[in-house]
Design a protein around this motif. Structure first.
Motif, PDB file in Angstrom:
ATOM      1  N   PHE A  50       1.995  15.095 -37.193  1.00 46.18           N
ATOM      2  CA  PHE A  50       1.412  15.218 -38.522  1.00 46.18           C
ATOM      3  C   PHE A  50       1.973  14.168 -39.474  1.00 46.18           C
ATOM      4  O   PHE A  50       1.227  13.506 -40.200  1.00 46.18           O
ATOM      5  N   VAL A  51       3.303  14.017 -39.438  1.00 46.23           N
ATOM      6  CA  VAL A  51       3.921  13.019 -40.324  1.00 46.23           C
ATOM      7  C   VAL A  51       3.369  11.635 -40.008  1.00 46.23           C
ATOM      8  O   VAL A  51       2.999  10.865 -40.891  1.00 46.23           O
ATOM      9  N   LYS A  52       3.301  11.338 -38.721  1.00 46.59           N
ATOM     10  CA  LYS A  52       2.801  10.038 -38.280  1.00 46.59           C
ATOM     11  C   LYS A  52       1.388   9.801 -38.828  1.00 46.59           C
ATOM     12  O   LYS A  52       1.096   8.736 -39.379  1.00 46.59           O
ATOM     13  N   SER A  53       0.530  10.807 -38.667  1.00 50.11           N
ATOM     14  CA  SER A  53      -0.854  10.602 -39.073  1.00 50.11           C
ATOM     15  C   SER A  53      -0.966  10.490 -40.596  1.00 50.11           C
ATOM     16  O   SER A  53      -1.725   9.666 -41.106  1.00 50.11           O
ATOM     17  N   ILE A  54      -0.197  11.296 -41.320  1.00 54.41           N
ATOM     18  CA  ILE A  54      -0.332  11.224 -42.780  1.00 54.41           C
ATOM     19  C   ILE A  54       0.267   9.926 -43.313  1.00 54.41           C
ATOM     20  O   ILE A  54      -0.166   9.397 -44.337  1.00 54.41           O
ATOM     21  N   MET A  55       1.261   9.383 -42.573  1.00 52.35           N
ATOM     22  CA  MET A  55       1.835   8.117 -43.009  1.00 52.35           C
ATOM     23  C   MET A  55       0.858   6.966 -42.823  1.00 52.35           C
ATOM     24  O   MET A  55       0.847   6.014 -43.609  1.00 52.35           O
ATOM     25  N   THR A  56       0.029   7.068 -41.796  1.00 50.83           N
ATOM     26  CA  THR A  56      -0.914   5.972 -41.578  1.00 50.83           C
ATOM     27  C   THR A  56      -2.008   5.957 -42.641  1.00 50.83           C
ATOM     28  O   THR A  56      -2.587   4.914 -42.907  1.00 50.83           O
ATOM     29  N   VAL A  57      -2.277   7.108 -43.239  1.00 53.98           N
ATOM     30  CA  VAL A  57      -3.323   7.114 -44.272  1.00 53.98           C
ATOM     31  C   VAL A  57      -2.727   7.252 -45.668  1.00 53.98           C
ATOM     32  O   VAL A  57      -3.417   7.585 -46.610  1.00 53.98           O
ATOM     33  N   ARG A  58      -1.436   6.980 -45.797  1.00 50.37           N
ATOM     34  CA  ARG A  58      -0.790   7.276 -47.076  1.00 50.37           C
ATOM     35  C   ARG A  58      -1.311   6.429 -48.228  1.00 50.37           C
ATOM     36  O   ARG A  58      -1.265   6.842 -49.374  1.00 50.37           O
ATOM     37  N   LYS A  59      -1.840   5.273 -47.924  1.00 49.89           N
ATOM     38  CA  LYS A  59      -2.378   4.405 -48.975  1.00 49.89           C
ATOM     39  C   LYS A  59      -3.451   5.118 -49.785  1.00 49.89           C
ATOM     40  O   LYS A  59      -3.658   4.866 -50.953  1.00 49.89           O
ATOM     41  N   ARG A  60      -4.153   6.013 -49.089  1.00 48.21           N
ATOM     42  CA  ARG A  60      -5.246   6.726 -49.712  1.00 48.21           C
ATOM     43  C   ARG A  60      -4.763   7.609 -50.867  1.00 48.21           C
ATOM     44  O   ARG A  60      -5.510   7.883 -51.807  1.00 48.21           O
ATOM     45  N   PHE A  61      -3.540   8.062 -50.772  1.00 52.04           N
ATOM     46  CA  PHE A  61      -3.031   9.007 -51.779  1.00 52.04           C
ATOM     47  C   PHE A  61      -2.152   8.303 -52.813  1.00 52.04           C
ATOM     48  O   PHE A  61      -1.321   8.917 -53.454  1.00 52.04           O
ATOM     49  N   LYS A  62      -2.349   7.008 -52.941  1.00 55.61           N
ATOM     50  CA  LYS A  62      -1.464   6.212 -53.778  1.00 55.61           C
ATOM     51  C   LYS A  62      -1.438   6.685 -55.222  1.00 55.61           C
ATOM     52  O   LYS A  62      -0.403   6.684 -55.870  1.00 55.61           O
ATOM     53  N   HIS A  63      -2.585   7.098 -55.711  1.00 54.76           N
ATOM     54  CA  HIS A  63      -2.634   7.427 -57.139  1.00 54.76           C
ATOM     55  C   HIS A  63      -2.496   8.919 -57.391  1.00 54.76           C
ATOM     56  O   HIS A  63      -2.871   9.412 -58.442  1.00 54.76           O
ATOM     57  N   ASP A  64      -1.989   9.611 -56.405  1.00 56.26           N
ATOM     58  CA  ASP A  64      -1.893  11.063 -56.519  1.00 56.26           C
ATOM     59  C   ASP A  64      -0.508  11.468 -56.976  1.00 56.26           C
ATOM     60  O   ASP A  64       0.486  11.022 -56.431  1.00 56.26           O
ATOM     61  N   SER A  65      -0.435  12.274 -58.005  1.00 53.06           N
ATOM     62  CA  SER A  65       0.880  12.794 -58.352  1.00 53.06           C
ATOM     63  C   SER A  65       0.747  14.121 -59.074  1.00 53.06           C
ATOM     64  O   SER A  65      -0.299  14.454 -59.559  1.00 53.06           O
TER      65      SER A  65
END
Lengths: 321, 387
Positions: free
Chosen positions: A306-321
């Protein structure tokens, strides 16, 4: 925010001179805001007063002058709403700022007093004896009206809570922890459908652009209530509930996908936790394995993947806080 | 001292501030922040991602450590302590080499998951050696947490380390003689006043900029303990626990007048000092302390009607807030009631959640309770509503 950081931004030409000076004054505490502190005082005041008044009336029924206290309560309620109506801004489908520092808290107090009023009226006159659940619905309608008219997230949460209690779901943190907010088995399904309904309604409202910033609150309630319903079915039912577990995994997957689409990680948290529970449930029931090594490896593999997969798409959540 | 590259941390802080200012409009919308962003390769996500990674990370770490213990479970006996130290070191190694140096994780939730587990396992292993020396054990744990708090700039561990120091003195007093026990409140107050000053002095140093948050946490916790050390309720209740006495009605603790005075004076002093010096930490701790002081007095001098107290307290708070809001309609000496740019208002954005969590409970519970009682519905609870 430190002066040093501001200097860097200023030197890079990102901050206009005027703003730079203003921000510097804030960083040096030449200007000091007590905005948060005062709002906290108001919030605590409303919380303590409405709680205290509620208990006071409950304990002293029959001892104090009924009509007088009812009158005082009703007057306070009307006063709160009068103030709110007097100061209100015109309705808008998008977010509005509150008109006045007291505005939000006056509205909140008024709404909480409505509940106390109704309970008191019932004590005195017994008008609602046969309509108890409808009373929750009525409260919910009042809350929803004010939440939308005056743009108030807190009152919206109260409205959702009241609506849930109309359906028999008592949502409160205490009940969540004890896992006993469903006393009756059929309430599990009520919770699932209520959650799904809230979810769908929120998306619909968002589509029409009505108070789109409310969506998050709705979805939070919907997702939590729905998943708590189905999860407690898994653990409270006597037989092996494959169908429910598979349904929950699917729902979690859909929610995860929605979260991904919306570029926010918030729902991913719920999707992961409840999906993980249901998936593990299926695995436990299917394998009936008592091999600890297997389970530890499983735990590691799932987390790692799960960590691996979410890290590969982490750019998508760049503006999320 | 810091596990992270200081330049990168600094650049990240500047970039995050720029981002916030852009959101609020001080920096023009189409200004290009790419250069600022590129200055730091650190990965530091928002709060939701941190929560998610923390949860998943905890699952993963317990799987890994659990696996070790399962594999070596035969012939473990007393060697479990060695295994604990080994897995603690292994975790820290993974954290440093893989996540901090290679993947550039900076406070991502995953860091914390690994770090807290490592500390916990170390503490567990140490307990195996020091079972009978509680005070030394607590002190060692405090050092461990403090060291980790410094190296990884971690606020939670900072607070835990400070709390452990208080626990250390408490345990010492339990084993110590009567004189030491009666001096305990003053020891706590002096020690934590020292910690506060330490934090305050260090904060001003140029080098300390990477630990500002942790120093603020240290100051907050220290001020809390200074207050609690002198609070009448704490001294009386913990004191009778320590000395194994049951105070009879009419009895009082030695120096009661002093602790009563401290209970009143410290919150007032905090609030005064906070407003005078524009120190938010003093103001918040002062507000908390004032609330606890009211509780302290009501606990011993109650009229038996807590609801009246609550109602009146609520009215007083509302009155005070209205008074202050009116007073500050136009700023007084630079103190304003308005919200300023780049303010950290996390607590207020969470207000909706707070309302439903605190007041929602009141609604569901109270309404049903009162109504069911009045309507004579047997069974009560949630079930009566679904027909």
């Amino acid at each position: 925010m430190t002066e040093k950081q501001l200097d860097v931004l200023y030197e890079k030409g990102l901050l206009p001179e005027a703003d730079y000076q203003k921000l510097r004054a804030i960083a040096q505490r030449k200007i000091f805001s007590v905005y948060g502190e005062l709002r906290t005082l108001l919030y605590l005041g409303v919380l303590l007063f409405s709680t205290g008044a509620g208990i006071f009336i409950y304990n002293n029924i029959g001892q104090i002058g009924h009509y007088l206290s009812l009158f005082v309560l009703l007057a306070a309620t009307v006063g709160c709403f009068w103030f709110v109506t007097k100061k209100q801004l015109p309705f808008s489908k998008s977010r509005t700022e509150s008109a006045n520092p007291y505005f939000d808290y006056s509205l909140l107090l008024g709404c909480l007093l409505v509940v106390i009023d109704l309970g008191y009226l019932q004590f005195l006159f017994g008008w609602f004896t046969n309509y108890v659940s409808w009373l929750s619905l009525f409260t919910a309608v009042v809350f929803f009206y004010f939440a939308y008219r005056q743009d108030h997230l807190g009152v919206l949460s109260l409205g959702i809570t009241a609506l849930a209690s109309f359906w028999g779901l008592a949502i409160s943190p205490a009940n969540f922890y004890a896992f006993n907010f469903f006393e009756q088995p059929q309430l599990h399904w009520v919770a699932v459908f209520f959650g799904a309904g809230i979810f769908a309604a929120a998306l619909l409202l968002e589509r029409f652009g009505i108070k789109a910033h409310f969506t998050k609150t709705y979805l939070n309630f919907g997702v939590l209530i729905g998943f708590f319903g189905s999860t407690s079915m898994l653990f409270n039912g006597s037989d092996e509930n494959y169908a429910v577990a598979i349904g929950q995994v699917l729902a979690a997957a859909i929610l995860g996908f929605y979260s991904y689409k919306k570029e926010t990680v918030l729902y991913m948290i719920y999707a992961y936790i409840f999906g993980f529970i249901a998936f593990t449930y299926i695995l436990v029931v299917a394998t009936k394995s008592e091999n600890l090594t297997f389970w530890m490896l499983y735990l590691m593999a799932v987390s790692f993947g799960f960590v691996k997969s979410i890290m590969t798409v982490r750019k998508r959540f760049k503006h999320d806080s | 001292m810091l596990a992270f590259n200081k330049k990168h941390v600094e650049a990240l802080g500047t970039f995050k501030l720029a981002q916030q200012l852009q959101k609020e409009g001080q920096i023009v919308k189409d200004a290009n922040l790419l250069e600022l962003e590129a200055a730091s390769p650190l990965y530091s996500p928002g709060i939701f991602m941190r929560i998610l990674l923390f949860v998943v990370g905890n699952f993963g770490v317990s799987g890994a450590v659990g696996l070790l213990f399962v594999i070596f479970q035969n012939g473990l006996d007393n060697n479990w302590r060695v295994l604990a130290f080994f897995s603690g070191f292994a975790l820290l190694l993974v954290l440093e080499v893989v996540f901090i140096n290679k993947q550039k994780h900076y406070k991502t939730g995953l860091n914390e998951a690994i770090l807290y587990n490592a500390i916990g396992i170390f503490a567990g292993g140490m307990f195996g050696f020091l079972e009978n020396q509680t005070s030394i054990y607590i002190l060692l744990c405090a050092f461990l947490c403090a060291a980790a708090a410094i190296r990884y700039a971690d606020s939670v561990l900072t607070a835990i380390a400070a709390t452990l120091v208080a626990a250390f003195f408490f345990v010492l007093a339990m084993d110590g003689n009567a004189a030491f026990r009666s001096a305990l409140p003053f020891i706590i107050m002096i020690v934590f006043a020292g910690f506060y000053l330490f934090g305050k002095i260090i904060e001003a140093l140029e080098k300390a900029q990477y630990w500002l948050q942790q120093l603020n946490v240290l100051q907050t916790v220290s001020l809390l303990f200074v207050y609690l050390g002198g609070n009448y309720f704490v001294v009386r209740e913990l004191g009778s626990d320590l000395n194994n006495i049951e105070l009879q009605p009419g009895d009082d603790i030695p120096l009661a007048w002093l602790f009563y005075t401290l209970t009143v004076v410290i919150p007032l002093f905090y609030l005064f000092w906070g407003v005078k010096n524009r120190d938010r930490i003093f103001i918040w701790v002062g507000m908390l302390a004032a609330g606890f002081s009211v509780f302290t007095f009501k606990f011993y001098y109650s009229f038996g009607h807590p609801e009246v107290t609550i109602t009146i307290a609520g009215l007083l708070l509302l009155g005070l807030a209205v008074y202050l809001l009116n007073l500050l309609k136009s700023p007084k000496k630079g103190i304003t009631r308005e919200r300023l740019a780049a303010a950290n208002l996390d607590i207020l954005t969470a207000e909706g959640v707070l309302v439903s969590q605190t007041m929602g409970t009141a609604i569901g519970g109270q309404q049903q309770e009162t109504l069911f009682k009045g309507g004579g519905f047997g069974g009560g609870g949630a079930s009566g509503n679904v027909d």
